[in-house]
Write an enzyme that holds these catalytic residues in place. Structure first.
Site, mmCIF file in Angstrom:
data_model
loop_
_atom_site.group_PDB
_atom_site.id
_atom_site.type_symbol
_atom_site.label_atom_id
_atom_site.label_comp_id
_atom_site.label_asym_id
_atom_site.label_seq_id
_atom_site.Cartn_x
_atom_site.Cartn_y
_atom_site.Cartn_z
ATOM 1 N N GLY A 53 62.012 -18.228 18.051
ATOM 2 C CA GLY A 53 60.762 -18.698 17.454
ATOM 3 C C GLY A 53 60.077 -19.589 18.483
ATOM 4 O O GLY A 53 60.729 -20.476 19.071
ATOM 5 N N ALA A 54 58.775 -19.350 18.688
ATOM 6 C CA ALA A 54 58.081 -19.980 19.817
ATOM 7 C C ALA A 54 58.245 -21.509 19.899
ATOM 8 O O ALA A 54 58.688 -22.030 20.932
ATOM 9 C CB ALA A 54 56.615 -19.583 19.795
ATOM 10 N N GLN A 184 65.156 -10.516 11.821
ATOM 11 C CA GLN A 184 64.852 -11.931 11.561
ATOM 12 C C GLN A 184 64.287 -12.134 10.150
ATOM 13 O O GLN A 184 64.485 -13.175 9.546
ATOM 14 C CB GLN A 184 63.847 -12.459 12.602
ATOM 15 C CG GLN A 184 64.409 -12.638 13.994
ATOM 16 C CD GLN A 184 64.194 -11.413 14.857
ATOM 17 O OE1 GLN A 184 64.165 -10.290 14.369
ATOM 18 N NE2 GLN A 184 64.038 -11.621 16.148
ATOM 19 N N ASP A 225 53.536 -15.930 19.005
ATOM 20 C CA ASP A 225 54.269 -16.385 20.198
ATOM 21 C C ASP A 225 53.328 -16.838 21.293
ATOM 22 O O ASP A 225 53.671 -17.698 22.102
ATOM 23 C CB ASP A 225 55.189 -15.277 20.708
ATOM 24 C CG ASP A 225 56.418 -15.208 19.831
ATOM 25 O OD1 ASP A 225 56.357 -14.580 18.771
ATOM 26 O OD2 ASP A 225 57.428 -15.846 20.188
ATOM 27 N N ASN A 235 52.824 -11.439 18.749
ATOM 28 C CA ASN A 235 53.868 -11.863 17.803
ATOM 29 C C ASN A 235 54.901 -10.738 17.729
ATOM 30 O O ASN A 235 54.753 -9.692 18.376
ATOM 31 C CB ASN A 235 53.260 -12.170 16.426
ATOM 32 C CG ASN A 235 54.251 -12.866 15.498
ATOM 33 O OD1 ASN A 235 54.873 -13.856 15.885
ATOM 34 N ND2 ASN A 235 54.427 -12.345 14.293
ATOM 35 N N LYS A 236 55.923 -10.955 16.949
ATOM 36 C CA LYS A 236 57.039 -10.001 16.843
ATOM 37 C C LYS A 236 56.558 -8.567 16.673
ATOM 38 O O LYS A 236 55.607 -8.313 15.928
ATOM 39 C CB LYS A 236 57.918 -10.434 15.669
ATOM 40 C CG LYS A 236 59.086 -9.544 15.348
ATOM 41 C CD LYS A 236 60.002 -9.292 16.524
ATOM 42 C CE LYS A 236 60.548 -10.554 17.151
ATOM 43 N NZ LYS A 236 61.225 -10.321 18.428
HETATM 44 O O1 MRU Z 1 62.152 -12.871 18.952
HETATM 45 P P1 MRU Z 1 61.875 -14.074 18.090
HETATM 46 O O2 MRU Z 1 62.767 -14.141 16.890
HETATM 47 O O3 MRU Z 1 61.884 -15.358 18.900
HETATM 48 O O4 MRU Z 1 60.397 -13.859 17.576
HETATM 49 C C1 MRU Z 1 59.804 -14.865 16.801
HETATM 50 C C2 MRU Z 1 58.448 -14.549 16.315
HETATM 51 O O5 MRU Z 1 57.888 -13.530 16.625
HETATM 52 C C3 MRU Z 1 57.764 -15.592 15.490
HETATM 53 O O6 MRU Z 1 56.875 -15.013 14.581
HETATM 54 C C4 MRU Z 1 56.964 -16.530 16.413
HETATM 55 O O7 MRU Z 1 57.746 -17.002 17.451
HETATM 56 C C5 MRU Z 1 56.379 -17.678 15.666
HETATM 57 S S1 MRU Z 1 57.575 -18.897 15.245
HETATM 58 C C6 MRU Z 1 56.766 -20.134 14.403
#
Ligand code: MRU
Length: 317
Positions: A53-54, A184, A225, A235-236
């Site tokens: 998560g960012a 996730q 992200d 984003n994801k």
């Molecule tokens: O690969 P990840 O689990 O780090 O991906 C996370 C995401 O895509 C979240 O939506 C993003 O980081 C926002 S977290 C507030």
């Protein structure tokens, strides 16, 4: 308000302390905390998504810099940690902020890392307050991946308004897309929201169009992200198709993120580096293509909610 699980926590003093980190790869089966005492282990934890998560990655990297400084290797640690994951801009901005102190004194560095952590927590609260007016009683809200407490230093970004609405007694139902390939949504979002009593329904990523057509979702909120200057959002993987489907079904599509996720040096989404992960996450049998993120064009985004309020994607600057 409920005590939310913390993805990272600094334990002890600056010279001998360590990071207590919740290993998110083990959720929801087991709640295992590991002690991270050196920056190379922190790199590994970020790389393998034990912390993810960012905003949480940025916070973990800032603490990783302190771990490096404890061994007299601050500069090396700072550089090394930037190679862990490429997409979330918070990783780079947090490390830049640590470097800007121009000191390798662990005490000063720890103070800064804790400030990054605390500021993120208050930005999450503010995002929640700005999201709250969008959430009405009996709403169905869809989210993707995990942009929750476990991805931040506070109550999450996409989840912040959900937590505040729930605390106020508004009944909501959250549809969590499972988020292939590492789940996730099904593992982490479902776990953290259900822990506080929010009604969660996990759906396969491929069920989104059907659920939208059934009119069970009134609002979509995801995290980010990296947000480019023109409002395009990385984003994801799976977020872009959500936005396309939302447009088709006229469901508002919001992105919630702190301003630390906006990269004004990135003019548009195509310039955002997209992490490609090991194909074994999908299948060991044949060749794969496994981008971890996608880019949603600004024109498909109803609004971007930051700690300063609700913004149209094309007026970010
Ligand atoms: O690969 P990840 O689990 O780090 O991906 C996370 C995401 O895509 C979240 O939506 C993003 O980081 C926002 S977290 C507030």
């Amino acid at each position: 308000m409920t005590n939310h699980p913390k993805p990272t926590e600094w334990i002890g003093d600056a010279k001998t302390g360590y990071v207590k980190l919740l290993d998110q790869t083990q959720l929801p089966r087991e709640e295992i905390y590991v002690e991270v005492r050196d920056f190379k282990t922190m790199w590994q934890m970020i790389k393998q998504l034990s912390v993810r998560g960012a905003p949480a990655i940025g916070i973990a990297a800032a603490y990783g810099c302190v771990l490096g400084a404890q061994k007299g290797e601050f500069a090396h640690a700072a550089q090394y940690l930037t190679t862990s994951r490429p997409t979330a801009v918070n990783l780079f901005s947090a490390i830049e902020r640590m470097k800007s102190l121009t000191t390798d004194n662990p005490e000063h560095l720890l103070r800064e890392a804790k400030a990054i952590h605390a500021e993120d927590a208050s930005m999450c609260e503010a995002i929640g307050r700005h999201t709250l007016p969008l959430i009405q009683h009996d709403m169905g809200i869809l989210t993707h991946c995990n942009a929750g407490a476990l991805a931040t230093g506070g109550i999450g970004t996409a989840t912040a308004g959900m937590y505040l609405a729930h605390a106020e007694g508004r009944k909501i139902c959250v549809f969590a897309g499972e988020t292939r390939p590492l789940l996730q949504g099904a593992r982490i979002t479902a776990w953290e929201l259900s822990t506080v009593g929010i009604d969660v329904i996990v759906i396969c990523d491929s069920a989104v169009a059907s659920v939208l057509r059934e009119d069970r979702v009134h609002l979509i909120i995801t995290g980010a992200d990296r947000i480019a200057a023109n409002g395009d959002v990385a984003n994801k993987i799976g977020t872009y198709p959500l936005a396309v489907m939302a447009h088709r079904h006229e469901v508002p599509f919001y992105v919630a993120a702190p301003s630390t996720t906006i990269d004004f040096n990135c003019p548009h989404g195509i310039a955002i580096p997209i992490e490609e992960r090991n194909g074994s996450e999908i299948t060991p049998l044949v060749r794969t293509y496994n981008p971890a993120f996608d880019v949603t064009p600004a024109e498909l985004i109803t609004g971007i909610i930051t700690e300063t309020g609700l913004h149209s994607p094309n007026e970010l600057k």
